[in-house]
Design an enzyme around this catalytic site. Structure first.
Site, mmCIF file in Angstrom:
data_model
loop_
_atom_site.group_PDB
_atom_site.id
_atom_site.type_symbol
_atom_site.label_atom_id
_atom_site.label_comp_id
_atom_site.label_asym_id
_atom_site.label_seq_id
_atom_site.Cartn_x
_atom_site.Cartn_y
_atom_site.Cartn_z
ATOM 1 N N LYS A 1 -8.095 1.633 -2.650
ATOM 2 C CA LYS A 1 -7.528 1.101 -1.530
ATOM 3 C C LYS A 1 -7.389 2.232 -0.462
ATOM 4 O O LYS A 1 -7.955 2.542 0.613
ATOM 5 C CB LYS A 1 -6.086 0.295 -1.465
ATOM 6 C CG LYS A 1 -5.574 0.094 -0.162
ATOM 7 C CD LYS A 1 -6.474 -0.861 0.640
ATOM 8 C CE LYS A 1 -5.883 -1.268 2.094
ATOM 9 N NZ LYS A 1 -4.467 -1.789 1.952
ATOM 10 N N THR B 1 0.738 -1.100 -0.072
ATOM 11 C CA THR B 1 -0.143 -0.173 -0.167
ATOM 12 C C THR B 1 0.788 1.173 -0.090
ATOM 13 O O THR B 1 1.432 1.656 1.017
ATOM 14 C CB THR B 1 -0.968 -0.022 1.017
ATOM 15 O OG1 THR B 1 -1.854 -1.013 1.251
ATOM 16 C CG2 THR B 1 -1.550 1.449 1.072
ATOM 17 N N LYS C 1 -0.283 5.495 8.618
ATOM 18 C CA LYS C 1 0.680 5.736 7.132
ATOM 19 C C LYS C 1 -0.505 5.840 6.182
ATOM 20 O O LYS C 1 -0.141 6.548 4.981
ATOM 21 C CB LYS C 1 1.453 4.372 7.056
ATOM 22 C CG LYS C 1 2.180 4.438 5.760
ATOM 23 C CD LYS C 1 2.454 2.987 5.444
ATOM 24 C CE LYS C 1 1.073 2.268 4.515
ATOM 25 N NZ LYS C 1 1.435 1.145 3.996
#
Length: 357
Positions: free
Chosen positions: A231, A152, A306
Site C-alpha cells: 500500500k 494505513t 501522512k
C-alpha cells in the site's frame, strides 16, 4: 491436492473444519473506528452478516457510533444485530466471546484508524482486556481470535502490534493481520474496495469472506506486514504522479494550451496515469474529479502527506533511497498549510502551484 492439505494443516484451519458438521454458531464482530471510510465499511459488513450475528462498534465520537447503530437498526434490519461499545476494550470483549455451555463464539475485531498512534492506543486497550479475560474465559479451547487492521500505518508498527497480540494470546489463540485498502470513500460506500492483505496463507479462507463483505477484491501480498508495504509503495508512486501531473498541466496552461486538449494528449500517450485520467487536478477537465467541485471530497491532502511520511519511514528502515521523497513531502506540507488548500483533495496541489505565480 497438496495445496489443499497445506491450507488446512495449521491449528487455526483445522478448527475451522471441525465446525463444518455442527450447527451454525453465533459470530460476534467488533468494528473500531467510524471515520469516513470505517463508517461505510462497517455498514456493508453489518448488512451482509446473518441476523443471528452481532456487531459492536466504537468510535471516539460517541454520537457517531450511536448514529451508526440507529441507522443499522432502521435501514438495514436484516443484518447482524448492532450495538455501541463503551470503549475499544468493551468492543473487543464482546467480540472475544463469552461461552454458553461449551458453545464457542467466533470473534473478529476490525480496526480502521487514522495513524499509528491511534492504532497503538486501541490495541493497548484491547490487550489489557485480553489479559483480564485469560483467567476466566477458557471453558474449552476457542477458535483463534482474528484481528484485522485496515489502517494505513508503517509496517514496523504493525509487526509490533502483531507480536503484542501473539504474546497476549500465545499458542495460536490470536492472529493479527494487516489489510489496508484502496478505493476511497466512494469505494467504501459502494462496497468496491480493494484490500491488500498481509497474512499467513492458512488464514485466507477465514479472512477473505469477511473482507469481501466490504469490498470486491482481496490481494494477498505475503506475510503479516506485506499488505502495508504494498500500500505504501503504491501511495508513494501516487504522491509523485499527482505532483508531476499538476506541474505538467500548469505548464501547459501557461503555454496557452486548452487543459482538456492537453489532458487528452497525455491520456493517450506515455504520461497517462490515474491523476491525469481520473483525478485530473484542473477544474472542469474531468467533471467527476474533486477539482471540479472545489477540490471537495476525495483523498485529503493531509492523508497523502501522512502516507508519504510513512513510506519515507519504511524506506529508511529498509535502506531504500527515495530521491524525490523529501521534495514531494515539502510540497504537500506547504500546500496543506495554505488556507485555500487545507482539508481538500490532494490534487489541490494544482491550485497551490497557481497561487505561487
Amino acid at each position: 491436492m497438496k495445496n489443499t492439505v497445506r491450507l488446512w494443516r495449521p491449528v487455526v484451519c483445522a478448527q475451522r473444519r471441525g465446525f463444518a458438521t455442527t450447527s451454525r454458531r453465533l459470530d460476534n464482530y467488533a468494528f473500531v473506528g467510524l471515520g469516513q471510510m470505517g463508517y461505510q465499511m462497517a455498514r456493508n459488513l453489518q448488512s451482509k452478516l446473518a441476523p443471528s450475528d452481532t456487531i459492536s462498534v466504537f468510535d471516539v465520537n460517541a454520537a457517531v457510533a450511536e448514529k451508526w447503530v440507529q441507522e443499522a437498526k432502521t435501514q438495514q434490519p436484516g443484518g447482524a444485530a448492532p450495538r455501541v461499545a463503551r470503549n475499544a476494550g468493551d468492543a473487543a470483549r464482546d467480540a472475544l466471546g463469552q461461552l454458553a455451555g461449551l458453545i464457542v463464539i467466533i470473534d473478529t475485531i476490525i480496526t480502521c484508524l487514522p495513524e499509528p498512534k491511534h492504532v497503538k492506543s486501541v490495541f493497548d486497550c484491547i490487550i489489557l482486556t485480553l489479559n483480564a479475560l485469560q483467567s476466566g474465559e477458557m471453558i474449552t479451547r476457542p477458535k483463534p481470535r482474528l484481528f484485522i487492521d485496515c489502517s494505513t500505518i508503517d509496517p514496523t508498527s504493525s509487526r509490533e502490534l502483531a507480536s503484542a497480540v501473539k504474546a497476549a494470546l500465545p499458542n495460536g489463540r490470536g492472529n493479527f493481520v494487516d489489510a489496508p485498502m484502496s478505493g476511497g470513500v466512494v469505494g467504501a460506500t459502494a462496497g468496491t474496495l480493494t484490500f491488500m492483505l498481509g497474512a499467513p496463507k492458512c488464514l485466507l479462507g477465514r479472512i477473505e469472506p469477511i473482507l469481501l463483505r466490504m469490498g470486491k477484491r482481496v490481494l494477498h501480498c505475503g506475510s503479516q506486514g506485506a499488505g502495508l508495504s504494498a500500500k505504501l509503495a503504491n501511495n508513494y508512486l501516487l504522491a509523485i504522479e499527482n505532483i508531476a501531473t499538476a506541474e505538467a498541466m500548469h505548464l501547459g496552461v501557461k503555454w496557452g494550451l486548452d487543459p482538456k486538449v492537453l489532458a487528452n494528449v497525455i491520456n493517450v500517450s506515455t504520461g497517462r496515469c490515474w491523476p491525469s485520467e481520473v483525478n485530473n487536478p484542473v477544474p472542469g477537465v474531468v467533471e467527476t474529479a474533486p477539482a471540479s467541485r472545489d477540490y471537495a471530497g476525495g483523498f485529503g491532502i493531509g492523508l497523502m502527506r501522512k502516507d508519504l511520511r510513512l513510506a519515507m519511514l519504511a524506506a529508511k528502515e529498509a535502506g531504500a533511497e527515495l530521491p524525490l521523497a523529501e521534495k514531494a513531502s515539502e510540497v504537500y506540507e506547504t500546500a496543506e498549510a495554505d488556507e485555500r488548500c487545507k482539508g481538500r483533495d490532494f490534487s489541490v496541489v494544482y491550485r497551490w502551484l497557481q497561487g505561487k505565480q
